[in-house]
Design a protein around this motif. Sequence first.
Motif, mmCIF file in Angstrom:
data_model
loop_
_atom_site.group_PDB
_atom_site.id
_atom_site.type_symbol
_atom_site.label_atom_id
_atom_site.label_comp_id
_atom_site.label_asym_id
_atom_site.label_seq_id
_atom_site.Cartn_x
_atom_site.Cartn_y
_atom_site.Cartn_z
ATOM 1 N N TYR A 44 0.832 -1.217 0.000
ATOM 2 C CA TYR A 44 0.000 0.000 0.000
ATOM 3 C C TYR A 44 0.862 1.261 0.000
ATOM 4 O O TYR A 44 0.742 2.127 0.868
ATOM 5 C CB TYR A 44 -1.022 0.002 1.136
ATOM 6 N N PRO A 45 1.740 1.385 -1.020
ATOM 7 C CA PRO A 45 2.710 2.489 -1.017
ATOM 8 C C PRO A 45 2.092 3.826 -1.415
ATOM 9 O O PRO A 45 1.137 3.883 -2.185
ATOM 10 C CB PRO A 45 3.725 2.054 -2.072
ATOM 11 N N VAL A 46 2.652 4.889 -0.894
ATOM 12 C CA VAL A 46 2.421 6.221 -1.445
ATOM 13 C C VAL A 46 3.340 6.329 -2.658
ATOM 14 O O VAL A 46 4.539 6.122 -2.534
ATOM 15 C CB VAL A 46 2.769 7.323 -0.412
ATOM 16 N N ILE A 47 2.785 6.613 -3.824
ATOM 17 C CA ILE A 47 3.584 6.661 -5.042
ATOM 18 C C ILE A 47 3.613 8.068 -5.634
ATOM 19 O O ILE A 47 4.658 8.599 -5.956
ATOM 20 C CB ILE A 47 3.056 5.659 -6.095
ATOM 21 N N LYS A 48 2.452 8.707 -5.754
ATOM 22 C CA LYS A 48 2.358 10.032 -6.386
ATOM 23 C C LYS A 48 2.492 11.123 -5.332
ATOM 24 O O LYS A 48 1.555 11.855 -5.045
ATOM 25 C CB LYS A 48 1.037 10.168 -7.134
ATOM 26 N N ILE A 49 3.671 11.250 -4.773
ATOM 27 C CA ILE A 49 3.869 12.167 -3.650
ATOM 28 C C ILE A 49 3.634 13.619 -4.041
ATOM 29 O O ILE A 49 3.162 14.417 -3.243
ATOM 30 C CB ILE A 49 5.289 11.982 -3.054
ATOM 31 N N ASN A 50 3.935 14.016 -5.284
ATOM 32 C CA ASN A 50 3.735 15.404 -5.695
ATOM 33 C C ASN A 50 2.432 15.618 -6.446
ATOM 34 O O ASN A 50 2.026 16.748 -6.651
ATOM 35 C CB ASN A 50 4.906 15.884 -6.562
ATOM 36 N N ASP A 51 1.800 14.546 -6.886
ATOM 37 C CA ASP A 51 0.566 14.677 -7.649
ATOM 38 C C ASP A 51 -0.677 14.433 -6.810
ATOM 39 O O ASP A 51 -1.772 14.755 -7.212
ATOM 40 C CB ASP A 51 0.555 13.666 -8.810
ATOM 41 N N PHE A 52 -0.489 13.838 -5.649
ATOM 42 C CA PHE A 52 -1.646 13.449 -4.840
ATOM 43 C C PHE A 52 -1.337 13.727 -3.384
ATOM 44 O O PHE A 52 -0.383 13.207 -2.834
ATOM 45 C CB PHE A 52 -1.947 11.964 -5.047
ATOM 46 N N TYR A 53 -2.140 14.562 -2.794
ATOM 47 C CA TYR A 53 -1.913 14.931 -1.399
ATOM 48 C C TYR A 53 -2.422 13.821 -0.507
ATOM 49 O O TYR A 53 -3.625 13.639 -0.346
ATOM 50 C CB TYR A 53 -2.615 16.248 -1.085
ATOM 51 N N ASN A 54 -1.521 13.054 0.074
ATOM 52 C CA ASN A 54 -1.873 11.823 0.775
ATOM 53 C C ASN A 54 -1.825 12.025 2.287
ATOM 54 O O ASN A 54 -0.856 11.676 2.936
ATOM 55 C CB ASN A 54 -0.914 10.706 0.340
ATOM 56 N N GLY A 55 -2.866 12.606 2.837
ATOM 57 C CA GLY A 55 -3.010 12.684 4.290
ATOM 58 C C GLY A 55 -1.848 13.321 5.017
ATOM 59 O O GLY A 55 -1.546 12.971 6.139
ATOM 60 N N SER A 81 7.503 11.472 -7.277
ATOM 61 C CA SER A 81 6.471 10.521 -7.690
ATOM 62 C C SER A 81 7.153 9.339 -8.364
ATOM 63 O O SER A 81 7.673 9.454 -9.479
ATOM 64 C CB SER A 81 5.485 11.199 -8.635
ATOM 65 N N CYS A 82 7.158 8.200 -7.691
ATOM 66 C CA CYS A 82 8.014 7.079 -8.101
ATOM 67 C C CYS A 82 7.577 6.413 -9.397
ATOM 68 O O CYS A 82 8.403 5.789 -10.071
ATOM 69 C CB CYS A 82 8.109 6.065 -6.971
ATOM 70 N N HIS A 83 6.298 6.540 -9.781
ATOM 71 C CA HIS A 83 5.872 5.909 -11.031
ATOM 72 C C HIS A 83 6.556 6.556 -12.239
ATOM 73 O O HIS A 83 6.643 5.950 -13.299
ATOM 74 C CB HIS A 83 4.350 5.987 -11.167
ATOM 75 N N LYS A 84 7.058 7.774 -12.063
ATOM 76 C CA LYS A 84 7.749 8.461 -13.150
ATOM 77 C C LYS A 84 9.220 8.051 -13.254
ATOM 78 O O LYS A 84 9.905 8.450 -14.181
ATOM 79 C CB LYS A 84 7.671 9.978 -12.945
ATOM 80 N N MET A 85 9.704 7.281 -12.281
ATOM 81 C CA MET A 85 11.124 6.925 -12.221
ATOM 82 C C MET A 85 11.428 5.536 -12.767
ATOM 83 O O MET A 85 12.587 5.147 -12.843
ATOM 84 C CB MET A 85 11.608 7.001 -10.769
ATOM 85 N N VAL A 86 10.416 4.781 -13.136
ATOM 86 C CA VAL A 86 10.624 3.399 -13.565
ATOM 87 C C VAL A 86 11.391 3.374 -14.886
ATOM 88 O O VAL A 86 11.054 4.082 -15.833
ATOM 89 C CB VAL A 86 9.279 2.665 -13.717
ATOM 90 N N THR A 87 12.458 2.567 -14.934
ATOM 91 C CA THR A 87 13.274 2.412 -16.136
ATOM 92 C C THR A 87 13.574 0.930 -16.353
ATOM 93 O O THR A 87 13.158 0.073 -15.552
ATOM 94 C CB THR A 87 14.618 3.165 -16.000
ATOM 95 N N LYS A 88 14.334 0.643 -17.374
ATOM 96 C CA LYS A 88 14.742 -0.746 -17.633
ATOM 97 C C LYS A 88 15.640 -1.287 -16.533
ATOM 98 O O LYS A 88 15.821 -2.500 -16.407
ATOM 99 C CB LYS A 88 15.441 -0.852 -18.992
#
Length: 198
Positions: A151-162, A184-191
């Motif tokens: 249950y990770p927080v992923i969109k730290i800058n796009d979604f204000y999570n409590g 926002s870690c979903h933007k960091m995924v690479t090969k």
Amino acid sequence: MESIKEFEYGQMTGYLKPMLIEREVDGRPFKKRPGLLVLPGGGYFFTSDREAEPVARFFNSKGFNCFVLRYSVNRGKGCFPAPFFQAAKAMEYIRQNCDEFNVDPDRVFVIGFSAGGHLAAWLSNGCDSPLANELGIDPKLSRPNGQVLCYPVIKINDFYNGGTGENLFGCNDFKEREEFPDLSCHKMVTKNSPPAFI
């Protein structure tokens, strides 16, 4: 019991607690075990007890040598970038001491919960980012071989999570402030990103 290792960043200190399985039985040594870095959640406000040692004990029972990191938090006043530095240095420390800890350096994983899941995702996907470079992080040593994001927080800058972002950066306008990177870690995924169980 192994001693607790401290990782300091500025005035903040993180604490790494090894929780290891016996190295041998009746004089017969075990093969090197997989290692697991445990990052409890708590919204960068605290580190949850229930997501720390109990998780390590469970994975001990499955054959993992575990390491619980109580990374720095600062109760709404901001702790950035201390947790990222401490998590990366903890992973480097585990790999640099694999013989002492009886850990296979090619099987060192990370598990994180909530904000700890965010930290685990950043460690897995952002350890060669500009921030990591600024912090002096070695991507070869600090990148886990696999990541478990609970249950990770992923969109730290796009979604204000409590309040997670506010606790991390110490302000509620962090999205508009240039001194804070987009984490926002979903933007960091690479090969190069390790396999993930989410």
